[in-house]
Scaffold this active site. Structure first.
Site, PDB file in Angstrom:
ATOM      1  N   LYS A 240       0.853  -1.234   0.291  1.00  0.00           N
ATOM      2  CA  LYS A 240       0.222  -0.086  -0.050  1.00  0.00           C
ATOM      3  C   LYS A 240       0.937   1.356   0.095  1.00  0.00           C
ATOM      4  CE  LYS A 240      -4.356   1.439   2.232  1.00  0.00           C
ATOM      5  NZ  LYS A 240      -5.115   0.913   3.203  1.00  0.00           N
ATOM      6  N   ARG A 241       2.120   1.114   0.620  1.00  0.00           N
ATOM      7  CA  ARG A 241       2.693   2.254   0.626  1.00  0.00           C
ATOM      8  C   ARG A 241       3.486   2.667  -0.591  1.00  0.00           C
ATOM      9  NH1 ARG A 241       8.026   2.634   1.450  1.00  0.00           N
ATOM     10  NH2 ARG A 241       8.283   0.352   1.654  1.00  0.00           N
TER      11      ARG A 241
END
Ligand code: GLU
Length: 491
Positions: free
Chosen positions: A246-247
Site C-alpha cells: 500500500k505504501r
C-alpha cells in the site's frame, strides 16, 4: 481419506491485501471441492500491530467475496496458554531448550559466525546445558528464550502442491526461537500448534512462507503429530517485480478498495483466481461454482503473478484486466442481481428518489439496462446516470463544442422538440423515424440533429443508443432539454 480441513490465517495488522484475498479464495475453493471445512483463524499474536479495525477488514472482505467460513473466527492470541504449554512439553521431551544468551551475546556470536563464514544454521551453546543447569538458571530468574533443538544430520522433505518436491538439510536450519523472553509465542510455534489442534489437513498460503515450512515440519515430527500437505501460492508483484504494498502502490493493493470503487464481487473472485492460474486456452467468466468445478491447485503457476498496475491514469486505476472483467460482469449478469448494487451507488450519490415517476421500476430497469453496456465499474452509474436521475447535470465542454456549437444547428433543436411533442407514441423507433424525416426535410445530416440531441439531453458526446435515450428520458424531459439547449447553440 480423512476430511479436508483448510484455513485462512490472516494477521490483522493492516489492510486486507489482494494477495491475501487470493489465498482465502483458493482455500475456500479447495474446501468446497473436497466437501471440506474452511476455518478462519485470526493470527493476532502481535499485540502491538494487531487491531480490531483490521479484523473487521478481513471479515467484511470475505463476506463481500462470498467466501463463507465453516469454523471460527478463532483468535490465536486466545490460545497462547496452549502454545506455552506445548513449548514446555517440548523442553521436557528434549526437543527444545532454554537459551540464556543476552541480545548482545547473540549479536556477537552471529557476527563472528558471519566473519568466519561459518556454514549451517545457528546453534546456541546453551543447547548443551544439562537439564539441571537450565532449570536452575530459569529458577534464578535469568531471562531466556525457548529455541527448538533442530536435529543434526537429517533432511526434511515435502512435496508442495504447487512447487513440488522440496528438500532441506537440517544442518541448514537454525535453532529457531519459539518463545520470546517474555513468554510470548512466535509464529512458527503458534501456527503448528493451532494447525495441529484444528486438524488442518492442507496448509495453503503465500509463497513467502515456503521457507518456514521445513521448521514447521520438524515441529510436527517433534510433537508426534501428522504433517499436513503444504501448497504455496506465488506472490503477486507489481510490473517492476516489486512486492505490492500500500505504501508503494496505494489503495489498489487493498481488497476493500475494489468494493468501494464499484467492483462486483464475482468479478473480483474471477480476477483473483486468474492471478497465477488459468482455466485453459479460452478465457471465460467463471462464477464461484465454476471455479469449484474447474480450479486445479496443481496447475497454479510457480512463477510470481504480475499485477499490471499502470497508475497515474484514473481510467486505469487498477489492472486493466480487472476492470475489463468487471465490465463483462456488469454487462452480462442477470439484471435483477445488478439493480440492487446500482441502487446502492445511486443512494450514495443522493440520486435515488423513490417514485421518480409513476413507472419507477420499469423505468429504472430500462435505464440501467441501457447504461450498463458501457459501464465498467459500479461507481460509474451515478456519474453517467446523473442526466437520467436528475435535471441537474453538467454539460461537458468538449461535447458542447463538438455537438452544439455547430453551424446550421441554430433553431433545429427547438423545432425538433415541437415535432416530438406531436408524436402519438414516444419510443425509440418513432423518435428515430421522426429524427430522420426531420433531417431530410431540413436537408441536414441526421447526425447534426442526433448528436446535438445527445449533448442537449445528457451533456455528453458518448453514450448508449440515442433513440433509446429519448425513450427512457421520456417526452417531457427530452423536449424541455432540447429547447433549453438552444441558448447554448446560439449563445
Ligand atoms: N498469519 C500469517 C500471515 O498472515 C499466515 C501464516 C500461515 O498461513 O501459515 O502471513
Amino acid at each position: 481419506m480423512n476430511q479436508v480441513r483448510v484455513r485462512f490465517a490472516p494477521s490483522p495488522t493492516g489492510y486486507f491485501h489482494v494477495g491475501g484475498a487470493r489465498t482465502a479464495l483458493f482455500n475456500w475453493i479447495y474446501a468446497r471441492q473436497h466437501d471440506g471445512v474452511f476455518v478462519l483463524r485470526i493470527e493476532d499474536t502481535d499485540k502491538e500491530r494487531s487491531n480490531e479495525e483490521s479484523v473487521g477488514y478481513f471479515l467484511d472482505g470475505l463476506r463481500w467475496l462470498g467466501l463463507d467460513w465453516d469454523e471460527g473466527p478463532v483468535f490465536q492470541a486466545g490460545r497462547s496458554e496452549e502454545h506455552r504449554a506445548a513449548a514446555a512439553a517440548l523442553i521436557e521431551s528434549g526437543h527444545a531448550y532454554r537459551c540464556f544468551l543476552t541480545p548482545d551475546e547473540l549479536k556477537a556470536m552471529k557476527e563472528e559466525a558471519a566473519a568466519n563464514k561459518t556454514e549451517g544454521g545457528f546453534r546456541s551453546p546453551h543447547r548443551e546445558l544439562t537439564q539441571e543447569d537450565s532449570d536452575r538458571r530459569a529458577a534464578d530468574g535469568e531471562p531466556f528464550v525457548v529455541r527448538f533443538r533442530v536435529p543434526d544430520g537429517e533432511t526434511v522433505e515435502f512435496v508442495d502442491l504447487v512447487y513440488g518436491k522440496n528438500v532441506k538439510r537440517t544442518g541448514d536450519i537454525e535453532d529457531f526461537v519459539m518463545l520470546r523472553s517474555d513468554g510470548s509465542p512466535l509464529y512458527n510455534l503458534s501456527v503448528v500448534i493451532d494447525d495441529a489442534d484444528m486438524e488442518i489437513s492442507h496448509v495453503i498460503r503465500g509463497q513467502d512462507h515456503l521457507s518456514n515450512t521445513p521448521k514447521q515440519i520438524l515441529l510436527y515430527r517433534a510433537l508426534g503429530k501428522p504433517e499436513p500437505v503444504f501448497g504455496h501460492l506465488p506472490l503477486i508483484l507489481a510490473p517492476n517485480k516489486a512486492k505490492l504494498s500500500k505504501r508503494k502502490h496505494g489503495e489498489i493493493v487493498s481488497l476493500l478498495y475494489y468494493r468501494d470503487r464499484g467492483f462486483v464481487p464475482q468479478a473480483m473472485n474471477d480476477f483473483l483466481a486468474l492471478l497465477g492460474w488459468s482455466p485453459g486456452a479460452e478465457e471465460e467468466r467463471l462464477s464461484l461454482q465454476d471455479l469449484v468445478k474447474r480450479f486445479d491447485i496443481s496447475k497454479v503457476n510457480k512463477s510470481n503473478a504480475i499485477f499490471n498496475y499502470r497508475g497515474g491514469d484514473e481510467r486505469n486505476w487498477t489492472d486493466p484486466r480487472a476492470i475489463a472483467i468487471n465490465g463483462d460482469y456488469i454487462k452480462s449478469m442477470p439484471l435483477d442481481d445488478l439493480l440492487p448494487m446500482v441502487k446502492q451507488e445511486m443512494e450514495r450519490a443522493s440520486l435515488w428518489q423513490d417514485n421518480f415517476n409513476g413507472e419507477r421500476d420499469d423505468w429504472y430497469r430500462n435505464v440501467i439496462d441501457l447504461l450498463r453496456e458501457r459501464i465498467r465499474t459500479l461507481d460509474e452509474f451515478p456519474l453517467r446516470g446523473r442526466p437520467y436521475f436528475s435535471d441537474d447535470f453538467e454539460m461537458e465542454e468538449r461535447a458542447v463544442k463538438k455537438n452544439l456549437k455547430k453551424e446550421g444547428l441554430a433553431g433545429l433543436l427547438p423545432q425538433f422538440a415541437d415535432r416530438l411533442e406531436k408524436l402519438k407514441v414516444f419510443d425509440a423507433e418513432t423518435v428515430e423515424a421522426e429524427a430522420r424525416a426531420f433531417a431530410d426535410e431540413r436537408e441536414v445530416k441526421p447526425g447534426l440533429v442526433i448528436n446535438g440531441s445527445r449533448t442537449a439531453l445528457t451533456g455528453t458526446n458518448v453514450g448508449p443508443s440515442m433513440f433509446h435515450v429519448f425513450e427512457v428520458l421520456g417526452r417531457e424531459r427530452s423536449v424541455r432539454r432540447l429547447r433549453a439547449a438552444e441558448a447554448i447553440v446560439t449563445g
